[in-house]
Design an enzyme around this catalytic site. Structure first.
Site, short mmCIF file in Angstrom:
data_model
loop_
_atom_site.label_atom_id
_atom_site.label_comp_id
_atom_site.label_asym_id
_atom_site.label_seq_id
_atom_site.Cartn_x
_atom_site.Cartn_y
_atom_site.Cartn_z
N GLY A 93 0.75 -1.24 0.03
CA GLY A 93 0.01 -0.13 -0.06
C GLY A 93 0.99 1.06 -0.04
N ARG A 96 -6.46 -2.85 10.05
CA ARG A 96 -7.15 -4.02 10.23
C ARG A 96 -6.62 -4.78 11.28
NH1 ARG A 96 -5.90 -4.99 5.16
NH2 ARG A 96 -4.04 -6.25 5.56
N ARG A 130 -25.26 7.58 13.13
CA ARG A 130 -24.64 7.52 11.81
C ARG A 130 -23.23 7.00 11.69
NH1 ARG A 130 -29.28 8.78 11.66
NH2 ARG A 130 -30.26 10.49 10.20
N HIS A 171 -9.89 5.42 2.07
CA HIS A 171 -8.50 5.63 1.65
C HIS A 171 -8.02 6.96 1.47
CE1 HIS A 171 -9.12 1.56 0.02
NE2 HIS A 171 -7.82 1.47 0.04
#
Length: 328
Positions: free
Chosen positions: A15, A176, A252, A258
């Site tokens: 990434g 993650r 909400r 990204h």
């Protein structure tokens, strides 16, 4: 005697993260300073297999220190996972006269570099580039500080609308496997709760905390959630659960996604990239290989690649305590 380094190849893999361009610039200019040639390898290991190389000099990296992303591009390479793919890559490097590699990326990129070195004895030096800050052996990875500032800025804006409408916002950030972004940005943005993979808050405690917030007079709340948090299957299911059990809340969800990986790098990331690039090239010149350059206690250090890959980046327990106190 260590091999004399005459030409260094630099690539970015995995990434992208803000600061990668500043690191490329540092590698290229450090090579020039030491009268060493430098080749940019486009699209990571896949570009190495395809021979997608370009000579780089000091002027070729003008005006990139402030740019996000990576001018060398990044790509996943299934082919590099095979012995045949790595053989092609090695042949291309030899053909181009490259003596050593600087790999800017995360643990997957470092794993590829380590395997390549094991098979061919090719000198490799790693620079940690990932916004998650989840690599062992460095206090900061390239892009982490910039991502934090981006997230805090976004949460500040979300709080404006949360306060205007008396709403509860779940803000999902990247992470993650690690909660560094969520924890630090949550504290910096004044979040009422922070959910991270390392700590299982539990649904009951979350509901209890939100009830306390409501009872204490808070008319709006922000909960920052790392994408890898285990409390619910996903942030939208968590929203439904809270609305079912606390119908007084108008909930909400905002998934930042990204945008956290983009943008102009912060001054901290630019300086860090410059320091790590210099150390990477000069370590190769000294005959070192299979290390990751990193920052520990504000000193640039070397960690064996194998340790950087296998080691676990720990969450700061003191910050967890600070978070609990600040949410009172």
């Amino acid at each position: 005697m260590p091999k004399t380094i005459k030409k260094v190849g630099v690539l970015t893999s995995g990434g992208d993260s803000p600061g990668m361009n500043a690191a490329i610039r540092s590698v290229v200019r450090t090579c020039a300073y030491h009268n060493i040639e430098c080749i940019g390898i486009y699209r990571g290991y896949q570009g190495m297999i395809e021979g997608d190389f370009k000579e780089m000099g000091p002027r070729s990296v003008n005006n990139i220190v402030n740019k996000g992303g990576t001018i060398l591009k990044s790509a996943r390479s299934t082919e590099f996972r095979t012995p045949e793919g790595r053989k092609k890559a090695h042949e291309n490097l030899l053909k181009a006269g490259v003596d050593a590699l600087v790999v800017i990326g995360g643990d997957g990129s470092f794993t590829g570099g380590l395997i390549f070195n094991t098979e061919y004895g090719f000198p490799v030096m790693g620079i940690p580039g990932t916004i998650d800050n989840d690599i062992f052996g460095t206090s900061f990875t390239l892009g982490y500080d910039t991502a934090l500032n981006t997230v805090v800025d976004c949460i500040d804006k979300i709080r404006d609308t949360a306060s205007s409408h008396n709403r509860l916002f779940f803000v999902e950030v990247m992470g993650r496997d690690a909660g560094h972004i969520a924890l630090n940005a949550g504290i910096g943005a004044g979040a009422e709760e922070i959910l991270i993979p390392e700590e299982d808050l539990g649904l009951d405690r979350l509901l209890e905390s939100l009830q306390k917030s409501k009872a204490s007079g808070k008319s709006s709340s922000i909960v920052v959630i790392a994408e890898g948090d285990r409390i619910g299957k996903n942030v939208f299911e968590l929203k439904d659960y809270v609305e079912t059990n606390l119908p007084e809340y108008d909930v909400r969800v905002s998934v930042l996604g990204h945008m956290q990986r983009g943008g102009s790098p912060s001054c901290f990331d630019r300086v860090l990239a410059s320091r790590l690039g210099v150390k990477a090239v000069e370590s190769l010149i000294e005959g070192k290989s299979n290390y990751m350059v990193g920052l520990q206690q504000d000193k640039v250090t070397l960690t064996p690649l194998e340790q950087a890959i296998k080691g676990k980046s720990e969450i700061d327990r003191e910050l967890l305590r600070v978070s609990d106190i600040m949410s009172t």
